[in-house]
Design an enzyme around this catalytic site. Structure first.
Site, PDB file in Angstrom:
ATOM      1  N   LYS A 167     -64.470 -51.919  27.384  1.00  0.00           N
ATOM      2  CA  LYS A 167     -65.741 -52.627  27.225  1.00  0.00           C
ATOM      3  C   LYS A 167     -66.125 -53.342  28.513  1.00  0.00           C
ATOM      4  CE  LYS A 167     -65.983 -52.641  22.315  1.00  0.00           C
ATOM      5  NZ  LYS A 167     -65.143 -52.937  21.169  1.00  0.00           N
ATOM      6  N   LYS A 225     -67.737 -38.057  22.652  1.00  0.00           N
ATOM      7  CA  LYS A 225     -67.219 -38.644  21.407  1.00  0.00           C
ATOM      8  C   LYS A 225     -68.378 -39.220  20.589  1.00  0.00           C
ATOM      9  CE  LYS A 225     -64.603 -42.464  19.682  1.00  0.00           C
ATOM     10  NZ  LYS A 225     -64.036 -43.730  19.816  1.00  0.00           N
ATOM     11  N   LYS A 242     -71.769 -44.839  17.611  1.00  0.00           N
ATOM     12  CA  LYS A 242     -73.062 -45.520  17.443  1.00  0.00           C
ATOM     13  C   LYS A 242     -73.615 -45.936  18.794  1.00  0.00           C
ATOM     14  CE  LYS A 242     -70.917 -47.088  13.692  1.00  0.00           C
ATOM     15  NZ  LYS A 242     -69.910 -48.067  13.323  1.00  0.00           N
TER      16      LYS A 242
HETATM   17  P1  ADP Z   1     -68.456 -46.597  16.939  1.00  0.00           P
HETATM   18  O1  ADP Z   1     -67.906 -46.031  18.217  1.00  0.00           O
HETATM   19  O2  ADP Z   1     -69.483 -45.701  16.368  1.00  0.00           O
HETATM   20  O3  ADP Z   1     -68.957 -48.028  17.098  1.00  0.00           O
HETATM   21  P2  ADP Z   1     -66.158 -47.797  15.718  1.00  0.00           P
HETATM   22  O4  ADP Z   1     -65.572 -48.119  17.056  1.00  0.00           O
HETATM   23  O5  ADP Z   1     -66.759 -48.908  14.900  1.00  0.00           O
HETATM   24  O6  ADP Z   1     -67.249 -46.640  15.911  1.00  0.00           O
HETATM   25  O7  ADP Z   1     -65.048 -47.056  14.863  1.00  0.00           O
HETATM   26  C1  ADP Z   1     -64.730 -47.338  13.527  1.00  0.00           C
HETATM   27  C2  ADP Z   1     -63.599 -46.425  13.095  1.00  0.00           C
HETATM   28  O8  ADP Z   1     -64.011 -45.051  13.154  1.00  0.00           O
HETATM   29  C3  ADP Z   1     -62.357 -46.524  13.989  1.00  0.00           C
HETATM   30  O9  ADP Z   1     -61.198 -46.467  13.163  1.00  0.00           O
HETATM   31  C4  ADP Z   1     -62.414 -45.306  14.875  1.00  0.00           C
HETATM   32  O10 ADP Z   1     -61.139 -44.822  15.194  1.00  0.00           O
HETATM   33  C5  ADP Z   1     -63.171 -44.289  14.014  1.00  0.00           C
HETATM   34  N1  ADP Z   1     -64.037 -43.453  14.883  1.00  0.00           N
HETATM   35  C6  ADP Z   1     -65.181 -43.831  15.486  1.00  0.00           C
HETATM   36  N2  ADP Z   1     -65.732 -42.806  16.187  1.00  0.00           N
HETATM   37  C7  ADP Z   1     -64.889 -41.757  16.023  1.00  0.00           C
HETATM   38  C8  ADP Z   1     -64.894 -40.404  16.486  1.00  0.00           C
HETATM   39  N3  ADP Z   1     -65.883 -39.937  17.238  1.00  0.00           N
HETATM   40  N4  ADP Z   1     -63.873 -39.603  16.111  1.00  0.00           N
HETATM   41  C9  ADP Z   1     -62.870 -40.048  15.319  1.00  0.00           C
HETATM   42  N5  ADP Z   1     -62.809 -41.319  14.850  1.00  0.00           N
HETATM   43  C10 ADP Z   1     -63.795 -42.171  15.187  1.00  0.00           C
END
Ligand code: ADP
Ligand code: TRP
Length: 327
Positions: free
Chosen positions: A112, A193, A196
């Protein structure tokens, strides 16, 4: 009895990455023997300062998503993180046995920073709050995505430091990754990847025209269907693999590799993808509608969950306070 625990941040609508990487295994595991705690990590969400109304909405949406996807609230404890303020007390106790160096090594914090985010202290100490979440319920198994494993390992370290100083108070948790390795990194519409924060995501309950529109955004190239192609480099096939049975997936790959007259074009794949996604989530979409129509029932489920979770966390908090001389 094995205790499972996990949480998810209410940082927006959940997408296929969240589903395959986290939610799906939470829901599947919740039907197994054992004790299950699942929570909506609203305290954590504050580290990115969401709008209050938005946060309220996302908390409810995340709870509805869990239930619609099949979490059984009679068998698993579903609750809002902030309904258990004892975890913030535990966070302080753990902060006092945690070296700065441990937190400075956190990949997600470093990522971050690298992205230019101006961190607040909350973001820095987030792994301690997460450790408190895990240790408060004596969790044995913490099902998480790959990016969260280090945080669970930090919880192991913090539990160890506290126990060394004050005696056996905390139980050592173990992380658990999704069984299917390819689910650890679900690609987004652009092949990066899915996240959001990259705007390349699709909401799990997307349907109808918006779903067609999203699927049409999946990046393809301009090679004609007749060209023989390596299935490995085709993003649409990565998406199909998530949703179609393995035999059907192999068939798509074979036909793409063979090329020639019978080979499918990207349009065919997109059409099938829309169809199979619609089918996969149709029952959950219907349950979501029912849950949204009865907000009082959702409140009841979350309140019941909070009561059970709080009783457990309070017992752990009391144990920890006594051990370190505050009781
Ligand atoms: P984002 O990147 O959309 O903000 P988060 O960081 O809030 O998502 O992730 C929430 C959960 O979903 C975590 O446990 C993370 O490992 C899983 N996750 C998020 N994006 C992916 C992805 N592209 N592939 C697999 N798991 C994911
Ligand atoms: N940090 C996790 C995420 O961003 C959510 C979370 C908070 C969590 N506390 C937890 C996950 C405790 C497992 C256990 O997805």
């Amino acid at each position: 009895m094995v205790t499972y625990l996990s949480g998810i941040q209410p940082s927006g609508r959940q997408h296929y990455g969240n589903y395959f990487g986290a939610l799906r295994q939470h829901v599947e595991l919740s039907h197994q023997e054992g004790e299950h705690f699942y929570f909506i990590a609203d305290y954590h969400a504050l580290t990115s300062s969401p709008q209050p109304d938005e946060l309220r909405e996302w908390v409810r949406e995340t709870a509805v998503t869990y239930l619609a996807l099949g979490l059984d609230p009679e068998h698993a404890v579903l609750f809002r993180h902030s309904a258990v303020p004892e975890v913030t007390e535990l966070t302080w106790l753990l902060s006092c046995v945690t070296g700065m160096g441990l937190l400075e090594r956190a990949h997600s914090y470093k990522d971050k920073l690298q992205k230019g985010l101006k961190p607040n202290v909350g973001l820095f100490v987030y792994p301690i709050l997460m450790a408190a979440d895990i240790l408060a319920y004596d969790a044995d198994v913490v099902p998480v995505g790959k990016d969260q494993v280090q945080h669970v390992e930090m919880a192991q370290d913090m539990a160890g430091h506290f126990n060394n100083l004050y005696g056996e108070v905390f139980h050592r948790p173990e992380p658990r990754l999704p069984e299917n390795e390819s689910h650890a990194r679900i690609p987004g519409l652009d092949g990066e990847k899915m996240s959001k924060s990259y705007g390349n995501h699709v909401w799990v309950f997307e349907s109808g025209k918006p779903l067609v529109k999203a699927v049409n955004r999946i990046v393809t190239d301009s090679r004609p269907p007749e060209d023989s192609k390596d299935p490995d480099g085709i993003l649409l096939l990565d998406f199909l693999r998530l949703f179609v049975p393995p035999a059907e997936f192999d068939d798509w790959c074979e036909r793409v590799r063979a090329g020639g007259e019978g080979a499918p074009g990207y349009g065919h794949m997109k059409k099938r993808l829309v169809e199979v996604i619609e089918d996969t989530f149709a029952p959950a979409r219907a349950r979501r509608e029912e849950l949204l129509a009865d907000p009082a029932e959702l409140d009841r489920i979350l309140e019941r969950g909070a009561e059970k979770a709080r009783a457990r966390a309070t017992a752990t908090r009391d144990r920890a306070l006594s051990a370190c001389g505050l009781r």
